[in-house]
Scaffold this motif. Structure first.
Motif, PDB file in Angstrom:
ATOM      1  N   PRO A 136       0.921  -1.353  -0.188  1.00 28.58           N
ATOM      2  CA  PRO A 136      -0.153   0.081  -0.122  1.00 28.58           C
ATOM      3  C   PRO A 136       0.603   1.216   0.352  1.00 28.58           C
ATOM      4  CG  PRO A 136       0.262  -0.883   2.392  1.00 28.58           C
ATOM      5  CD  PRO A 136       1.047  -2.127   1.251  1.00 28.58           C
ATOM      6  N   ILE A 137       1.598   1.275  -1.064  1.00 30.85           N
ATOM      7  CA  ILE A 137       2.907   3.006  -1.424  1.00 30.85           C
ATOM      8  C   ILE A 137       1.721   3.982  -2.043  1.00 30.85           C
ATOM      9  CG2 ILE A 137       4.409   3.780  -2.228  1.00 30.85           C
ATOM     10  CD1 ILE A 137       5.952   0.692  -1.363  1.00 30.85           C
ATOM     11  N   LYS A 138       0.956   4.682  -0.917  1.00 30.02           N
ATOM     12  CA  LYS A 138       0.173   5.705  -1.643  1.00 30.02           C
ATOM     13  C   LYS A 138       0.502   6.181  -2.799  1.00 30.02           C
ATOM     14  CE  LYS A 138      -2.355   9.883   0.295  1.00 30.02           C
ATOM     15  NZ  LYS A 138      -1.604  11.061   0.623  1.00 30.02           N
ATOM     16  N   ARG A 139       2.130   6.841  -3.143  1.00 31.78           N
ATOM     17  CA  ARG A 139       2.608   7.511  -4.500  1.00 31.78           C
ATOM     18  C   ARG A 139       1.931   6.150  -5.112  1.00 31.78           C
ATOM     19  NH1 ARG A 139       8.021   7.377  -5.138  1.00 31.78           N
ATOM     20  NH2 ARG A 139       8.452   5.473  -3.867  1.00 31.78           N
ATOM     21  N   LYS A 146      -3.844   6.438 -12.455  1.00 35.23           N
ATOM     22  CA  LYS A 146      -5.055   6.072 -12.802  1.00 35.23           C
ATOM     23  C   LYS A 146      -5.145   5.332 -14.219  1.00 35.23           C
ATOM     24  CE  LYS A 146      -7.690   5.670  -9.242  1.00 35.23           C
ATOM     25  NZ  LYS A 146      -6.377   5.254  -8.299  1.00 35.23           N
ATOM     26  N   LYS A 147      -5.767   4.300 -14.627  1.00 29.73           N
ATOM     27  CA  LYS A 147      -4.823   3.828 -16.145  1.00 29.73           C
ATOM     28  C   LYS A 147      -3.865   3.631 -16.613  1.00 29.73           C
ATOM     29  CE  LYS A 147     -10.171   5.377 -16.916  1.00 29.73           C
ATOM     30  NZ  LYS A 147     -10.881   6.141 -17.784  1.00 29.73           N
ATOM     31  N   TRP A 148      -3.091   4.140 -18.335  1.00 32.58           N
ATOM     32  CA  TRP A 148      -2.322   4.032 -18.622  1.00 32.58           C
ATOM     33  C   TRP A 148      -1.517   4.505 -17.353  1.00 32.58           C
ATOM     34  CZ3 TRP A 148       0.830   2.507 -21.496  1.00 32.58           C
ATOM     35  CH2 TRP A 148       2.303   3.494 -22.192  1.00 32.58           C
ATOM     36  N   THR A 150      -0.100   3.720 -14.509  1.00 30.72           N
ATOM     37  CA  THR A 150      -0.314   2.655 -13.714  1.00 30.72           C
ATOM     38  C   THR A 150       0.949   1.198 -14.949  1.00 30.72           C
ATOM     39  OG1 THR A 150      -1.582   3.408 -11.778  1.00 30.72           O
ATOM     40  CG2 THR A 150      -0.750   0.510 -12.488  1.00 30.72           C
ATOM     41  N   LEU A 151      -0.432   1.431 -15.857  1.00 26.83           N
ATOM     42  CA  LEU A 151       0.020  -0.125 -16.978  1.00 26.83           C
ATOM     43  C   LEU A 151       1.200   0.071 -17.428  1.00 26.83           C
ATOM     44  CD1 LEU A 151      -1.442  -2.314 -18.705  1.00 26.83           C
ATOM     45  CD2 LEU A 151      -2.309  -0.342 -20.376  1.00 26.83           C
ATOM     46  N   ASP A 152       2.350   1.318 -17.960  1.00 27.88           N
ATOM     47  CA  ASP A 152       2.726   1.942 -18.480  1.00 27.88           C
ATOM     48  C   ASP A 152       4.168   0.962 -17.421  1.00 27.88           C
ATOM     49  OD1 ASP A 152       4.736   3.140 -19.833  1.00 27.88           O
ATOM     50  OD2 ASP A 152       4.696   5.013 -19.191  1.00 27.88           O
ATOM     51  N   ALA A 153       3.955   1.295 -16.373  1.00 36.17           N
ATOM     52  CA  ALA A 153       4.789   1.046 -15.133  1.00 36.17           C
ATOM     53  C   ALA A 153       5.303  -0.762 -15.293  1.00 36.17           C
ATOM     54  CB  ALA A 153       4.805   1.618 -14.052  1.00 36.17           C
ATOM     55  N   ASN A 154       3.919  -1.102 -15.699  1.00 36.95           N
ATOM     56  CA  ASN A 154       3.629  -2.412 -15.259  1.00 36.95           C
ATOM     57  C   ASN A 154       4.239  -2.927 -16.587  1.00 36.95           C
ATOM     58  OD1 ASN A 154       2.772  -2.770 -12.237  1.00 36.95           O
ATOM     59  ND2 ASN A 154       1.002  -2.230 -13.311  1.00 36.95           N
ATOM     60  N   LEU A 155       4.355  -2.674 -17.506  1.00 44.94           N
ATOM     61  CA  LEU A 155       5.034  -3.245 -18.620  1.00 44.94           C
ATOM     62  C   LEU A 155       6.055  -3.048 -19.089  1.00 44.94           C
ATOM     63  CD1 LEU A 155       2.377  -1.705 -21.713  1.00 44.94           C
ATOM     64  CD2 LEU A 155       2.616  -4.019 -21.288  1.00 44.94           C
ATOM     65  N   PRO A 328       2.701  17.718  -7.323  1.00 42.30           N
ATOM     66  CA  PRO A 328       2.976  18.456  -8.660  1.00 42.30           C
ATOM     67  C   PRO A 328       4.385  17.408  -9.384  1.00 42.30           C
ATOM     68  CG  PRO A 328       4.398  18.226  -6.404  1.00 42.30           C
ATOM     69  CD  PRO A 328       3.105  17.721  -5.854  1.00 42.30           C
ATOM     70  N   ARG A 329       4.002  16.153  -8.964  1.00 40.87           N
ATOM     71  CA  ARG A 329       3.774  15.031 -10.170  1.00 40.87           C
ATOM     72  C   ARG A 329       3.048  14.883 -10.873  1.00 40.87           C
ATOM     73  NH1 ARG A 329       3.207   8.904  -8.775  1.00 40.87           N
ATOM     74  NH2 ARG A 329       1.277   9.543  -7.629  1.00 40.87           N
ATOM     75  N   LYS A 330       1.411  15.420 -11.457  1.00 35.85           N
ATOM     76  CA  LYS A 330       0.225  15.658 -11.960  1.00 35.85           C
ATOM     77  C   LYS A 330       0.899  17.291 -12.881  1.00 35.85           C
ATOM     78  CE  LYS A 330      -4.252  16.035 -13.054  1.00 35.85           C
ATOM     79  NZ  LYS A 330      -4.491  17.956 -13.204  1.00 35.85           N
ATOM     80  N   ILE A 331       1.384  17.638 -12.189  1.00 32.45           N
ATOM     81  CA  ILE A 331       1.973  18.781 -13.052  1.00 32.45           C
ATOM     82  C   ILE A 331       2.682  18.418 -14.003  1.00 32.45           C
ATOM     83  CG2 ILE A 331       2.785  21.138 -12.947  1.00 32.45           C
ATOM     84  CD1 ILE A 331       0.061  21.685 -10.983  1.00 32.45           C
TER      85      ILE A 331
END
Lengths: 443, 265
Positions: A136-139, A146-148, A150-155, A328-331
């Motif tokens: 459960p790592i919040k960041r 959400k979506k891409w 996370t998929l990108d990171a796992n891919l 800041p990451r979303k920025i």
């Protein structure tokens, strides 16, 4: 017909090279949508920063466990790519393990080192998959992930795991082939792929050669495909971390960038001599502050492409940790997404920046930029010296100066500074009254 | 209470006498108007008097550096303020400035040079550290803070913004107190919530106030004194302590106040 694999290989190389070239030129153009900014001073300091922060992973080690796992992948990436050199030469020349006869025993040592790193990369990637998806790592579970993303990171992690398996399979079958056919290039024993040998032991020579060749082709095509994929992915940091740290801000973090255009106007208003030739046409000012990606500097945009969405910035952001919308990451992700959108449109001969959308408004809201305390925690946290604060402050400038759309209490504060010369509404003539309190205290 | 009276001269008075002080004390808006921070100003004035440094203030001629306007995006207003302050400072031939506000410090030090104002600017934390190193204050052992637990809250504009982490801690060590660190300190220090002009508006919608988060962390150290070096941090941490109803046994104090008390000024 013996040339077929070589022709095929050169073709594969050329296709990958073409796509890579296309993507790199596109990204370059996207980054240079940004305003010019000269940041070439103090080259010695810049090289040093790049060596320490990017090459030496200095800031990664603020968090030791992920830093260590990341270091294994990073070293693996750098070193195993040396093997790709042999792949390419073999592929073009139609040879097999061309370095083996030249290097002799050292070749065996070298491949064993590569295998060790391959296993280390495997281990780290599995650990990262667990960290990202189970722990459960919040960041890793923030709204912008959400979506891409996370998929990108796992891919990326899964692809790396498969590629490492391909190398080990290739080496395991190669050793078996060497045992059956003494004319095959002898390489000595590889420790780690030795563990995979029992899987292939019962196979005929023909099957083994097929599996070995398949693994070879799979690995090289995989690497080339991955290289192209990376340009669409958050994984681009493997390349851009280096220029990004070279172009780091070397000033004190508290210093905000000056706006010379405003300085000139203020000087004219105050009747002071302005810099430069008075007859010179004033530089064209598109806007005060930033509304869209082309108002930002190219360094801001490179920052966005260098971001690997690790979220250390967001996890240290006081606004984010107290439930505000700012991340800041979303920025950085929004900035990149918008640059990509504009770039895609321009590539198709579309409207580009004139598509009726903008970074501020369609991607980033005022609520987000207004929540920033300018505390520099995000800037400090970034392992590759990205500066989300710079973008936030430029957007605030746009809102304040072009839209007069700052929050009402800020507009009041502006008014106070203008009329009372203090952010609070006190009479300027009362400014020195504190001194009376000292006298009262003493009497 | 010391026998000698503390003196405060303005630049105008000094200039009229043809004198030039060694250092200008930039009081700042909070130091001039904020009821709580005025006490910090007075404490610092007493220290300046005690060590016998020739100093002056601008008095009514001082105006906002423009920091909050700049952080909120109003670059015009910032530069108007900056230009007019630089004109005043140049008029008096100021070379060296000390201030008790990290925001004023950052702006004067880092942002005025590009607009033509070049001064040696130091924050009072560094200034006090220098006085301690020179043996001018804080040398006597014991004192009111001996053995007391004190935690230091890093101001973002001193810490990350300007890499000043040790000076304030050295000042606290001179008090013979027990310095306890919060979990997030120095480069990882958590903001009080007031920077970037947040001091002048309500926080955006969220699930907690930043100053409460920080105050909880400070209280968790068990410190009796939360030391601050910034007027905004002071306000935010005091509000936090009040919110937690701990104002009876936990004090928020500025470095200058701690030194002044230690010196029985």
């Amino acid at each position: 017909m013996d040339f077929l694999p070589q022709v095929l290989f050169v073709l594969v190389l050329a296709i990958a090279g073409y796509f890579l070239y296309q993507r790199v030129s596109r990204i370059r153009k996207n980054i240079f949508l940004g305003q010019k900014a000269a940041r070439n001073d103090q080259p010695e300091k810049r090289w040093k920063t790049m060596l320490l922060v990017a090459f030496g992973q200095k800031k990664m080690f603020k968090r030791v466990i992920p830093a260590f796992l990341h270091l294994l992948i990073y070293v693996g990436f750098l070193v195993i790519n040396l093997e790709v050199l042999e792949f390419v030469i073999d592929g073009v020349a139609g040879t097999h393990r061309i370095f083996a006869p030249f290097l002799g025993n050292f070749y065996t040592v070298l491949i064993n080192v590569f295998e060790f790193l391959a296993v280390a990369v495997l281990f780290s990637c599995v650990a990262f998959l667990i960290r990202r998806n189970v722990l459960p790592i919040k960041r890793f579970h923030a709204p912008e992930m959400k979506k891409w993303p996370t998929l990108d990171a796992n891919l990326i992690l899964v692809i790396e795991i498969i590629l490492m398996f391909a190398i080990l399979t290739m080496n395991a079958t190669d050793m078996l082939i060497q045992g059956k056919d003494e004319h095959y290039v002898q390489t000595g024993t590889f420790f780690f792929s030795g563990f995979l040998m029992p899987i292939f032991e019962g196979m005929s020579l023909g099957t083994l050669v097929f599996v070995e060749r398949f693994a070879w082709w799979f690995h090289i095509i995989g690497i080339l495909g991955f290289a192209v994929y990376v340009t669409y992915s958050k994984h681009l940091h493997i390349a851009l971390a280096f220029p990004n740290t070279w172009y780091s801000n070397l000033f004190a973090k508290g210093k905000m960038e000056n706006m010379p255009v405003v300085t000139n106007e203020v000087k004219m208003m105050l009747g002071m001599p302005t810099e430069g030739d008075a007859n010179e046409a004033p530089a064209e000012v598109a806007r005060f502050g930033a509304k869209d990606v082309n108002d930002l500097s190219w360094i801001n945009l490179m920052n966005a492409y260098a971001c690997t969405e690790c979220g250390r910035c967001t996890s240290e952001c006081p606004a984010n940790m107290t439930g505000k919308k700012l991340s800041p990451r979303k920025i950085m992700m929004d900035t990149r997404d918008r640059a990509e959108e504009v770039g895609r449109s321009l590539a198709k001969g579309g409207k580009g920046l004139e598509d009726g959308k903008s970074l501020l408004g369609d991607y980033i809201t005022k609520e987000e930029i207004n929540a920033c305390t300018s505390c520099n925690a995000c800037v400090e946290a970034c392992p590759v010296n990205i500066d989300p604060l710079s973008i936030i402050l430029q957007m605030r400038r746009y809102v304040a100066m072009e839209e007069s759309g700052s929050p009402a209490s800020w507009n009041n504060m502006f008014q106070n500074v203008e009329t009372s010369f203090a952010p609070w509404k006190f009479a300027p003539t009362d400014r020195f009254k504190w001194a009376n309190e000292l006298k009262n205290e003493e009497n | 209470m010391s026998e000698e009276k503390n003196t405060i001269s303005t630049m105008a008075e000094m200039a009229a006498k043809g004198e030039q002080p060694e250092v200008l004390f930039w009081v700042g808006c909070a130091g001039s108007f904020d009821e709580r921070y005025k006490k910090v100003t007075l404490a610092f004035i007493k220290i300046l008097n005690k060590v016998g440094i020739s100093f002056a203030v601008l008095g009514e001629e001082e105006t906002c550096t423009g920091d909050p306007a700049r952080r909120a995006g109003n670059e015009f207003l910032f530069q108007m303020q900056a230009m007019s302050n630089i004109q005043t400072l140049e008029g008096y031939g100021i070379k060296k400035i000390v201030t008790a506000c990290p925001h004023c410090f950052n702006t004067l030090k880092n942002e005025y040079p590009e607009l033509g104002g070049n001064y040696e600017v130091i924050h009072h934390a560094t200034f006090l550290q220098q006085l301690i190193n020179e043996g001018k204050i804080g040398l006597k052992g014991g004192g009111v803070f001996k053995g007391k637990k004190i935690t230091y809250h890093d101001s973002c504009y001193l810490g990350r913004a300007n890499n000043i982490y040790e000076a304030p801690r050295e000042v606290l060590q001179a008090l013979d107190a027990e310095l306890v660190e919060m979990k997030r300190c120095k480069t990882k220090g958590l903001c009080c919530g007031a920077g970037g002009a947040q001091m002048f508006k309500d926080a955006e919608k969220g699930n907690k106030e930043i100053n409460i988060e920080r105050t909880e962390e400070a209280l968790a150290t068990g410190a009796e004194v939360i030391a601050a070096a910034c007027p905004f941090c002071m306000t935010m941490m005091r509000d936090g302590v009040k919110n937690k109803e701990r104002e009876d046994n936990v004090e928020v104090m500025d470095l200058a106040e701690l030194i002044a008390q230690h010196e029985s000024l």
